[in-house]
Design a protein around this motif. Sequence first.
Motif, PDB file in Angstrom:
ATOM      1  N   ARG A   1      36.602  -3.476 -24.018  1.00 41.41           N
ATOM      2  CA  ARG A   1      35.966  -2.953 -25.233  1.00 41.41           C
ATOM      3  C   ARG A   1      34.615  -2.326 -24.912  1.00 41.41           C
ATOM      4  N   ASP A   2      33.820  -3.012 -24.091  1.00 36.82           N
ATOM      5  CA  ASP A   2      32.502  -2.489 -23.730  1.00 36.82           C
ATOM      6  C   ASP A   2      32.627  -1.185 -22.948  1.00 36.82           C
ATOM      7  N   ARG A   3      33.644  -1.111 -22.073  1.00 37.76           N
ATOM      8  CA  ARG A   3      33.836   0.108 -21.295  1.00 37.76           C
ATOM      9  C   ARG A   3      34.211   1.281 -22.197  1.00 37.76           C
TER      10      ARG A   3
ATOM     11  N   ALA B   1      31.091   2.383 -24.049  1.00 38.30           N
ATOM     12  CA  ALA B   1      30.171   3.117 -23.180  1.00 38.30           C
ATOM     13  C   ALA B   1      30.669   4.543 -22.958  1.00 38.30           C
TER      14      ALA B   1
ATOM     15  N   VAL C   1      25.121   0.993 -31.509  1.00 38.17           N
ATOM     16  CA  VAL C   1      24.567   0.499 -30.248  1.00 38.17           C
ATOM     17  C   VAL C   1      23.432   1.397 -29.773  1.00 38.17           C
TER      18      VAL C   1
END
Length: 213
Positions: free
Chosen positions: A33-35, A38, A85
């Motif tokens: 999810r973070d990738r 980003a 974010v």
Amino acid sequence: MTPPRPPATDSRAPGPPARRRGRPPATESAGTRDRILAVAREEFSARGYEKTSVRGIAKAAGVDSALVHHYFGTKEQVFEAAVEVAFAPALSAPDAIAEGPADGVGERLTRFVFGVWEDPATRPPLLAIVRSAVDNDTAATVFRRLVATQLMRRIADQLELPDAELRAELAAAQLVGCAMLRYVIRIEPLASADLERIIARVAPVVQGHLTAP
């Protein structure tokens, strides 16, 4: 008797790993999810809202587009998550109001906002957000919602004055307008003017919006 043939080998060089389809294992979900998030920020920054697609984000992240939809939903929701974010440093602006006497709130808030824009680490994502909001109605709606609910409402709650929400919005309009002209449109002489000189002129106006009778 003919000896057995050795097993065939593939002399081709290994290609890039195939994109993963479906949901990842639970142990990988947070990292995946973070990738994706980003990569989404990079895509929106480089291409803007209009030219960025969920398919393109998925390809750059090495996952299937269904996985992007699984984590975030629609393209608008992916953009909102990426914006939130990237916009996070600016969301601590209400704290600038609480720290210190009321007669200095205008300067503290002005200095904080321009500091976020001046920072090389936070300026690029902010530029991407603003440019996308200017070019696309959907992106503009996301940006307005974020500013209204997570920034302006918190500032208004700090003021404890009549018409607090209007005061906060007028102060924000002053600061966002100056930032647009200086960092996005880059109108001279504002674009290259000394930062302290700008703060000295803008802060009293912001102070008036926030606390004047």
